[in-house]
Motif scaffolding. Structure first.
Motif, PDB file in Angstrom:
ATOM      1  N   UNK A  36     -30.558 -25.521  10.640  1.00 21.85           N
ATOM      2  CA  UNK A  36     -31.321 -24.913  11.739  1.00 21.85           C
ATOM      3  C   UNK A  36     -32.080 -26.000  12.493  1.00 21.85           C
ATOM      4  N   UNK A  37     -32.667 -26.923  11.755  1.00 22.33           N
ATOM      5  CA  UNK A  37     -33.404 -28.026  12.388  1.00 22.33           C
ATOM      6  C   UNK A  37     -32.458 -28.928  13.165  1.00 22.33           C
ATOM      7  N   UNK A  38     -31.282 -29.187  12.617  1.00 20.41           N
ATOM      8  CA  UNK A  38     -30.303 -30.028  13.311  1.00 20.41           C
ATOM      9  C   UNK A  38     -29.922 -29.411  14.658  1.00 20.41           C
ATOM     10  N   UNK A  39     -29.841 -28.084  14.696  1.00 16.95           N
ATOM     11  CA  UNK A  39     -29.542 -27.391  15.945  1.00 16.95           C
ATOM     12  C   UNK A  39     -30.783 -27.237  16.826  1.00 16.95           C
ATOM     13  N   UNK A  40     -31.937 -27.714  16.336  1.00 12.72           N
ATOM     14  CA  UNK A  40     -33.204 -27.624  17.064  1.00 12.72           C
ATOM     15  C   UNK A  40     -33.584 -26.169  17.368  1.00 12.72           C
ATOM     16  N   UNK A  41     -33.451 -25.326  16.342  1.00 20.39           N
ATOM     17  CA  UNK A  41     -33.686 -23.899  16.513  1.00 20.39           C
ATOM     18  C   UNK A  41     -34.732 -23.354  15.531  1.00 20.39           C
ATOM     19  N   UNK A  42     -35.667 -24.188  15.107  1.00 21.63           N
ATOM     20  CA  UNK A  42     -36.653 -23.744  14.120  1.00 21.63           C
ATOM     21  C   UNK A  42     -37.461 -22.537  14.616  1.00 21.63           C
ATOM     22  N   UNK A  43     -37.955 -22.616  15.830  1.00 21.15           N
ATOM     23  CA  UNK A  43     -38.766 -21.524  16.380  1.00 21.15           C
ATOM     24  C   UNK A  43     -37.916 -20.264  16.535  1.00 21.15           C
ATOM     25  N   UNK A  44     -36.729 -20.428  17.077  1.00 24.56           N
ATOM     26  CA  UNK A  44     -35.845 -19.282  17.299  1.00 24.56           C
ATOM     27  C   UNK A  44     -35.422 -18.650  15.971  1.00 24.56           C
ATOM     28  N   UNK A  45     -35.228 -19.482  14.953  1.00 19.72           N
ATOM     29  CA  UNK A  45     -34.843 -18.949  13.650  1.00 19.72           C
ATOM     30  C   UNK A  45     -35.960 -18.098  13.051  1.00 19.72           C
ATOM     31  N   UNK A  46     -37.199 -18.535  13.226  1.00 19.51           N
ATOM     32  CA  UNK A  46     -38.333 -17.745  12.737  1.00 19.51           C
ATOM     33  C   UNK A  46     -38.351 -16.370  13.387  1.00 19.51           C
ATOM     34  N   UNK A  47     -38.090 -16.341  14.684  1.00 17.09           N
ATOM     35  CA  UNK A  47     -38.041 -15.068  15.414  1.00 17.09           C
ATOM     36  C   UNK A  47     -36.901 -14.203  14.893  1.00 17.09           C
ATOM     37  N   UNK A  48     -35.744 -14.810  14.693  1.00 19.22           N
ATOM     38  CA  UNK A  48     -34.566 -14.082  14.227  1.00 19.22           C
ATOM     39  C   UNK A  48     -34.787 -13.540  12.812  1.00 19.22           C
ATOM     40  N   UNK A  49     -35.363 -14.356  11.942  1.00 17.70           N
ATOM     41  CA  UNK A  49     -35.599 -13.936  10.565  1.00 17.70           C
ATOM     42  C   UNK A  49     -36.587 -12.773  10.505  1.00 17.70           C
ATOM     43  N   UNK A  50     -37.639 -12.859  11.301  1.00 22.94           N
ATOM     44  CA  UNK A  50     -38.612 -11.763  11.367  1.00 22.94           C
ATOM     45  C   UNK A  50     -37.936 -10.480  11.851  1.00 22.94           C
ATOM     46  N   UNK A  51     -37.061 -10.615  12.838  1.00 22.52           N
ATOM     47  CA  UNK A  51     -36.347  -9.453  13.375  1.00 22.52           C
ATOM     48  C   UNK A  51     -35.432  -8.848  12.321  1.00 22.52           C
ATOM     49  N   UNK A  52     -34.790  -9.690  11.518  1.00 23.23           N
ATOM     50  CA  UNK A  52     -33.925  -9.179  10.452  1.00 23.23           C
ATOM     51  C   UNK A  52     -34.744  -8.395   9.434  1.00 23.23           C
ATOM     52  N   UNK A  53     -35.875  -8.939   9.050  1.00 20.45           N
ATOM     53  CA  UNK A  53     -36.722  -8.286   8.052  1.00 20.45           C
ATOM     54  C   UNK A  53     -37.232  -6.947   8.578  1.00 20.45           C
ATOM     55  N   UNK A  54     -37.671  -6.935   9.824  1.00 23.06           N
ATOM     56  CA  UNK A  54     -38.225  -5.712  10.417  1.00 23.06           C
ATOM     57  C   UNK A  54     -37.169  -4.829  11.072  1.00 23.06           C
ATOM     58  N   UNK A  55     -35.905  -5.268  11.014  1.00 22.44           N
ATOM     59  CA  UNK A  55     -34.759  -4.517  11.513  1.00 22.44           C
ATOM     60  C   UNK A  55     -34.867  -4.141  12.993  1.00 22.44           C
ATOM     61  N   UNK A  56     -35.066  -5.160  13.816  1.00 19.32           N
ATOM     62  CA  UNK A  56     -35.018  -4.949  15.259  1.00 19.32           C
ATOM     63  C   UNK A  56     -34.229  -6.077  15.908  1.00 19.32           C
TER      64      UNK A  56
END
Length: 83
Positions: A36-56
């Motif tokens: 994720x860091x190699x793709x420079x997507x740390x911030x976006x991954x946090x958003x995506x992971x939160x969305x997965x957990x909260x199912x949105x």
């Protein structure tokens, strides 16, 4: 590929990566973090992971970003399978 399919594939890939924690502990998740860091997507991954957990749907992430996150998951999974 549709947005819903991308999100489902990210979740499936994450679940497969998580299965490696039984054998490798947190190192399996660290492999994902590295990609994720190699793709420079740390911030976006946090958003995506939160969305997965909260199912949105993380509507503030573009399909292109989601596809890059999917690639990071696939790359991490490939690395884990080689270990």
């Amino acid at each position: 590929m549709k947005r819903k399919e991308i999100l489902e594939q990210i979740e499936t890939a994450f679940n497969k990566i998580y299965q490696f924690t039984d054998r490798m502990g947190d190192d399996a998740l660290n492999v994902l973090d590295e990609h994720v860091t190699r793709y420079n997507l740390d911030k976006e991954y946090s958003i995506c992971l939160e969305a997965q957990i909260d199912e949105y749907d993380p509507v503030n992430l573009s399909e292109e970003t989601l596809l890059c996150l999917l690639d990071a998951h696939k790359d991490a999974l490939a690395d884990l399978r080689c270990e």
